[in-house]
Enzyme design. Structure first.
Site, PDB file in Angstrom:
ATOM      1  N   ASP A  11     -23.012 -34.959  -6.634  1.00  0.00           N
ATOM      2  CA  ASP A  11     -22.871 -35.458  -8.010  1.00  0.00           C
ATOM      3  C   ASP A  11     -23.502 -36.850  -8.149  1.00  0.00           C
ATOM      4  OD1 ASP A  11     -21.458 -33.152  -8.470  1.00  0.00           O
ATOM      5  OD2 ASP A  11     -19.489 -34.120  -8.600  1.00  0.00           O
ATOM      6  N   GLY A  39     -16.964 -25.007  -6.363  1.00  0.00           N
ATOM      7  CA  GLY A  39     -16.444 -24.277  -5.206  1.00  0.00           C
ATOM      8  C   GLY A  39     -15.942 -25.236  -4.137  1.00  0.00           C
ATOM      9  N   GLY A 238      -9.971 -30.132 -13.167  1.00  0.00           N
ATOM     10  CA  GLY A 238      -9.781 -28.680 -13.289  1.00  0.00           C
ATOM     11  C   GLY A 238      -9.884 -28.002 -11.929  1.00  0.00           C
ATOM     12  N   ASP A 239     -10.803 -28.471 -11.100  1.00  0.00           N
ATOM     13  CA  ASP A 239     -10.954 -27.896  -9.757  1.00  0.00           C
ATOM     14  C   ASP A 239      -9.719 -28.184  -8.910  1.00  0.00           C
ATOM     15  OD1 ASP A 239     -13.512 -27.056 -10.450  1.00  0.00           O
ATOM     16  OD2 ASP A 239     -14.398 -28.952  -9.804  1.00  0.00           O
ATOM     17  N   GLY A 274     -14.655 -39.828  -9.210  1.00  0.00           N
ATOM     18  CA  GLY A 274     -15.350 -38.814  -8.426  1.00  0.00           C
ATOM     19  C   GLY A 274     -14.625 -37.482  -8.426  1.00  0.00           C
TER      20      GLY A 274
HETATM   21  O1  RIB Z   1     -15.937 -29.436 -11.991  1.00  0.00           O
HETATM   22  C1  RIB Z   1     -16.619 -30.611 -11.618  1.00  0.00           C
HETATM   23  C2  RIB Z   1     -17.866 -30.252 -10.885  1.00  0.00           C
HETATM   24  O2  RIB Z   1     -18.734 -29.541 -11.777  1.00  0.00           O
HETATM   25  C3  RIB Z   1     -18.694 -31.403 -10.397  1.00  0.00           C
HETATM   26  O3  RIB Z   1     -18.316 -31.839  -9.117  1.00  0.00           O
HETATM   27  C4  RIB Z   1     -20.120 -30.909 -10.511  1.00  0.00           C
HETATM   28  O4  RIB Z   1     -20.772 -30.811  -9.290  1.00  0.00           O
HETATM   29  C5  RIB Z   1     -20.023 -29.561 -11.220  1.00  0.00           C
HETATM   30  O5  RIB Z   1     -20.084 -28.511 -10.337  1.00  0.00           O
END
Ligand code: RIB
Length: 314
Positions: A11, A39, A238-239, A274
């Protein structure tokens, strides 16, 4: 054991007063690179949540951008299954983070798009497969089909949003979407309740940012109001939610408790910069609970109204 199959991106992040409109130039600041990719972020979140081991199937280029990604995943104790492309560069994302903590993300998938069905590791011992949509849909579909055939629970975070065929959705056990993604998957613009009724997946979870999240599982509706934090960067929140939720489910937690843990971890992630760098450990989530009260009846009522639910929830 959890298998995540999906993207890894480096990123490139710039902070700015606001996200530029089309054609606008904004003077930003604080350029930095961070390990990311939906992922990889979700695998880090699963692993930091403790409990069961996490594996990640990912594709990287044969280049310098791959190095910090591997280092971050290894530091998080994620077991790696790397496909190395000789021709495609490691995926990258350009991210603008505004002072209001919102972001705009553009991904150049590069090597992420070279993953194929043949790359899927043997599924023996895995209970959950966690997928996103930053690798090609036909590959995601093939992975979901293989997992379904082996009795592995298939969890899909349908991000970035795209229309999904019924045959693909029929392979999914748990779907995690935000409000916009829900509308795309349901192919309907109405209330959360109306859209939820249109999605034919046994368990659907909708993340709603500062409002919290809700879920419909086997006909029962659940609500989890958001924890109150001051966000500085929502990238990867969200991840974090998806990874922590799957880690909790794989440890036999109830869906309500999994929603609570995932919400707390995502709230914490919003208070740090981040993607992978913002994802908390299980101990940090436990400490967060100690400082944050459970949701009040008024917060539940507000979330119920926001979702358009006019029936009892679990
Ligand atoms: O969900 C956030 C992510 O979306 C970032 O880290 C970026 O790489 C994109 O995949």
């Amino acid at each position: 054991m959890i298998l995540v199959a999906g993207s890894a991106n480096l990123d490139f992040v710039v902070r700015s007063p606001h996200i530029p409109a089309p054609g606008e130039t904004v003077l930003g600041r604080d350029f930095k690179t961070f390990p990311g990719g939906k992922g990889a972020n979700q695998a880090v979140a699963c692993s930091r949540a403790g409990g069961v081991p996490t594996h990640l199937l990912l594709a990287l280029g044969d280049d310098a951008f791959a190095l910090p990604l591997e280092a971050s995943l290894q530091a998080a104790k994620v077991n790696l299954h790397i496909v190395r492309s000789k021709t495609l560069a490691t995926g990258i994302a350009f991210i603008c983070v505004s002072d209001a903590a919102e972001n705009a993300i553009t991904v150049a998938p590069g090597a992420n798009h070279c993953l194929q069905l043949i790359d899927l590791p043997p599924l023996d011992g895995f209970t959950h497969l966690l997928l996103q949509l930053e690798i090609p849909l036909d590959v995601v579909t093939a992975y979901a089909r293989a997992a379904r055939a082996r009795g592995v629970t298939v969890v899909l975070n349908a991000a970035p949003a795209q229309h999904l065929p019924h045959e693909f959705l029929a392979l999914i056990d748990v779907l995690i979407v935000n409000e916009g993604e829900l509308a795309v998957v349901a192919n309907f613009s109405g209330s959360i309740a109306q859209c939820l009724a249109l999605v034919d997946v046994p368990c659907v979870i909708v993340t709603l940012g500062k409002h919290g999240c809700c879920a419909r599982a086997d006909g029962v509706y659940l609500l989890q109001p958001a924890f109150d934090v001051t966000p500085i960067d929502t990238t990867g929140a969200g991840d974090t939610f998806c990874g922590v939720l799957v880690a909790a489910l794989s440890e036999q937690e109830s869906l309500q408790q999994a929603l609570r843990m995932a919400s707390a971890a995502a709230a914490l992630a919003c208070t740090r910069f981040g993607a992978q760098s913002s994802i908390p450990t299980l101990d940090e989530v436990a400490a967060f609970f100690g400082n944050h009260a459970n949701a009040t009846d008024a917060q539940h009522a507000e979330l119920m109204k926001f979702c358009g639910f006019n029936f009892p929830t679990g």
